[in-house]
Design an enzyme around this catalytic site. Structure first.
Site, PDB file in Angstrom:
ATOM      1  N   TYR A 139      -2.702  -1.322  10.519  1.00 45.61           N
ATOM      2  CA  TYR A 139      -2.758  -0.924   8.974  1.00 45.61           C
ATOM      3  C   TYR A 139      -1.271  -0.835   8.363  1.00 45.61           C
ATOM      4  O   TYR A 139      -0.361  -0.894   8.079  1.00 45.61           O
ATOM      5  CB  TYR A 139      -3.528  -0.464   8.143  1.00 45.61           C
ATOM      6  CG  TYR A 139      -3.657  -0.196   7.111  1.00 45.61           C
ATOM      7  CD1 TYR A 139      -4.375  -1.769   6.249  1.00 45.61           C
ATOM      8  CD2 TYR A 139      -3.119  -0.269   6.233  1.00 45.61           C
ATOM      9  CE1 TYR A 139      -4.886  -1.996   4.699  1.00 45.61           C
ATOM     10  CE2 TYR A 139      -3.809   0.150   4.674  1.00 45.61           C
ATOM     11  CZ  TYR A 139      -4.362  -0.921   3.691  1.00 45.61           C
ATOM     12  OH  TYR A 139      -3.927  -1.513   2.799  1.00 45.61           O
TER      13      TYR A 139
ATOM     14  N   SER B  17       1.032  -1.368  -0.171  1.00 44.79           N
ATOM     15  CA  SER B  17       0.171   0.594  -0.494  1.00 44.79           C
ATOM     16  C   SER B  17       0.535   0.857   0.300  1.00 44.79           C
ATOM     17  O   SER B  17       1.572   1.174   0.022  1.00 44.79           O
ATOM     18  CB  SER B  17      -0.775   0.020   0.969  1.00 44.79           C
ATOM     19  OG  SER B  17      -1.574   1.116   1.511  1.00 44.79           O
TER      20      SER B  17
HETATM   21  P1  NAD Z   1     -11.480  -5.969  -0.430  1.00 41.36           P
HETATM   22  O1  NAD Z   1     -12.254  -5.677   0.865  1.00 41.36           O
HETATM   23  O2  NAD Z   1     -12.571  -6.118  -2.000  1.00 41.36           O
HETATM   24  O3  NAD Z   1     -10.685  -7.715  -0.724  1.00 41.36           O
HETATM   25  C1  NAD Z   1     -10.269  -7.834   0.411  1.00 41.36           C
HETATM   26  C2  NAD Z   1     -10.000  -9.768  -0.062  1.00 41.36           C
HETATM   27  O4  NAD Z   1      -9.243 -10.117   1.430  1.00 41.36           O
HETATM   28  C3  NAD Z   1     -11.631 -10.616   0.268  1.00 41.36           C
HETATM   29  O5  NAD Z   1     -11.317 -11.060  -1.024  1.00 41.36           O
HETATM   30  C4  NAD Z   1     -11.706 -10.930   1.368  1.00 41.36           C
HETATM   31  O6  NAD Z   1     -12.449 -12.525   1.362  1.00 41.36           O
HETATM   32  C5  NAD Z   1     -10.429 -11.158   1.731  1.00 41.36           C
HETATM   33  N1  NAD Z   1     -10.473 -11.397   3.416  1.00 41.36           N
HETATM   34  C6  NAD Z   1     -10.770 -10.663   4.330  1.00 41.36           C
HETATM   35  N2  NAD Z   1      -9.537 -10.949   5.551  1.00 41.36           N
HETATM   36  C7  NAD Z   1      -9.832 -12.083   5.275  1.00 41.36           C
HETATM   37  C8  NAD Z   1      -9.413 -13.711   5.925  1.00 41.36           C
HETATM   38  N3  NAD Z   1      -9.180 -13.654   7.122  1.00 41.36           N
HETATM   39  N4  NAD Z   1      -8.721 -15.232   5.675  1.00 41.36           N
HETATM   40  C9  NAD Z   1      -8.811 -14.752   3.933  1.00 41.36           C
HETATM   41  N5  NAD Z   1      -8.764 -13.790   3.420  1.00 41.36           N
HETATM   42  C10 NAD Z   1      -9.306 -12.974   3.823  1.00 41.36           C
HETATM   43  O7  NAD Z   1     -10.335  -4.735  -0.054  1.00 41.36           O
HETATM   44  P2  NAD Z   1      -9.555  -4.915  -1.198  1.00 41.36           P
HETATM   45  O8  NAD Z   1      -9.452  -3.143  -1.411  1.00 41.36           O
HETATM   46  O9  NAD Z   1      -9.395  -5.211  -2.483  1.00 41.36           O
HETATM   47  O10 NAD Z   1      -7.646  -4.846  -0.480  1.00 41.36           O
HETATM   48  C11 NAD Z   1      -6.704  -6.122  -1.101  1.00 41.36           C
HETATM   49  C12 NAD Z   1      -6.270  -5.994  -0.983  1.00 41.36           C
HETATM   50  O11 NAD Z   1      -5.145  -4.533  -1.171  1.00 41.36           O
HETATM   51  C13 NAD Z   1      -5.168  -5.611   0.867  1.00 41.36           C
HETATM   52  O12 NAD Z   1      -3.816  -6.162   1.337  1.00 41.36           O
HETATM   53  C14 NAD Z   1      -5.811  -4.340   1.043  1.00 41.36           C
HETATM   54  O13 NAD Z   1      -4.405  -4.104   2.172  1.00 41.36           O
HETATM   55  C15 NAD Z   1      -4.575  -3.902  -0.044  1.00 41.36           C
HETATM   56  N6  NAD Z   1      -4.411  -2.482  -0.318  1.00 41.36           N
HETATM   57  C16 NAD Z   1      -6.455  -1.454  -0.819  1.00 41.36           C
HETATM   58  C17 NAD Z   1      -6.170  -0.107  -0.952  1.00 41.36           C
HETATM   59  C18 NAD Z   1      -7.454  -0.113  -1.714  1.00 41.36           C
HETATM   60  O14 NAD Z   1      -7.684   1.811  -1.641  1.00 41.36           O
HETATM   61  N7  NAD Z   1      -8.336  -0.531  -1.567  1.00 41.36           N
HETATM   62  C19 NAD Z   1      -4.654   0.430  -1.688  1.00 41.36           C
HETATM   63  C20 NAD Z   1      -3.820  -0.486  -0.924  1.00 41.36           C
HETATM   64  C21 NAD Z   1      -3.967  -1.366  -0.624  1.00 41.36           C
END
Ligand code: NAD
Length: 260
Positions: free
Chosen positions: A155, A142
């Site tokens: 986080y 991130s």
């Molecule tokens: P999202 O909420 O759309 O997806 C999260 C995924 O993680 C889902 O498939 C969920 O089932 C899974 N998950 C959650 N808890 C879990 C557990 N205990 N065991 C197994 N799976 C689990 O989120 P996203 O935005 O697509 O985020 C994905 C990654 O990207 C994360 O690591 C997040 O920190 C990172 N990220 C997101 C953003 C953003 O702005 N969305 C920015 C930077 C980084």
């Protein structure tokens, strides 16, 4: 060159992980996708990918906070895909609160899912990657791997740690044909971002519109959300031969956020 390779993508039932899984499937890669909850909807995500791209795609509900379930997921990938060439540590959760109000169980869950799970997945797939002399480890970090924001202590700690972990692994496997890198998105419009809006409204005493414009998009000079497809494109590129000397790095996809 990616056709027929096998990948685990964690957190792939939604958002960024789902887009990465679809990007890999488009290249003809076989997949294990993991996500939280042994639900018909999650199994359907895998079945839909398999049908749309004519690849193998199995679903695992392994909870990334439970090391024994992570080991079971890797076993399932070995049995159903014949091994793991590419590992994407992408599962992640968020919680927003001032440190003095931050629930300790939320801290533990964020560190476990966003950081420690990457250690467990990596330690379990590196031996076979070393044997093959080829592997790709891609960690969704991130912008918060490089900079902080208030009220996201767990986080930010987990993502800074994930980048440190990635650099360490890159050095350990540098002569084995294996690369390890972070992709670091800025704000991407996914359920993870949607869910933190009410918490941020409470922590900062703002309206929903103020959170979107003055907190989220304020961070990104482009004033645009990053798309999941843009992140997936980088993950696919990191699997190609052209990227074989890119290792131990942190690729920012954040609209200029961390350039400031
Ligand atoms: P999202 O909420 O759309 O997806 C999260 C995924 O993680 C889902 O498939 C969920 O089932 C899974 N998950 C959650 N808890 C879990 C557990 N205990 N065991 C197994 N799976 C689990 O989120 P996203 O935005 O697509 O985020 C994905 C990654 O990207 C994360 O690591 C997040 O920190 C990172 N990220 C997101 C953003 C953003 O702005 N969305 C920015 C930077 C980084």
């Amino acid at each position: 060159m990616l056709k027929g390779k096998s990948a685990i993508v964690t957190g792939a039932t939604s958002g960024i992980g789902l887009a990465i899984a679809r990007g890999f499937a488009k290249e003809g890669m076989n997949l294990l996708i993991d996500g939280f909850g042994d639900t018909p909807a999650n199994h359907k995500v895998a079945a839909d990918i398999a049908a749309e791209f004519n690849v193998t795609c199995v679903f695992s509900p392994a909870d990334m906070s439970k090391p024994a379930e992570i080991a079971g997921m890797v076993d399932l990938a070995n049995k159903s895909l014949g091994g793991v060439d590419v590992l994407v540590n992408n599962a992640g959760i968020q919680f927003v609160a001032p440190v003095e109000e931050f629930p300790p169980e939320k801290w533990d869950a964020i560190i476990a899912i966003n950081l420690t799970a990457a250690f467990h997945c990596t330690r379990l797939v590196v031996p076979q990657m070393k044997t093959k002399g080829w592997g790709r480890i891609i960690n969704t970090a991130s912008a918060h791997a490089s900079v902080a924001s208030p009220f996201k202590s767990a986080y930010v700690s987990a993502k800074h740690g994930l980048y440190g972990f990635t650099k360490t692994i890159a050095l350990e496997v540098a002569t084995n044909g294996i690369t390890a890198n972070c992709i670091s998105p800025g704000y991407v419009w996914t359920p993870l971002v949607e869910h933190q809006i009410p918490e941020t409204m409470a922590a900062r005493h703002l309206t929903r519109e103020q959170v979107i414009n003055d907190v989220l998009l304020h961070a990104q000079p482009t004033k645009q959300f990053v798309t999941v497809e843009e992140v997936a494109g980088i993950a696919v590129f990191l699997c190609t031969d052209a990227a074989k000397n890119i290792t131990g790095t942190n690729i920012a996809v954040d609209g200029g956020w961390t350039a400031e």
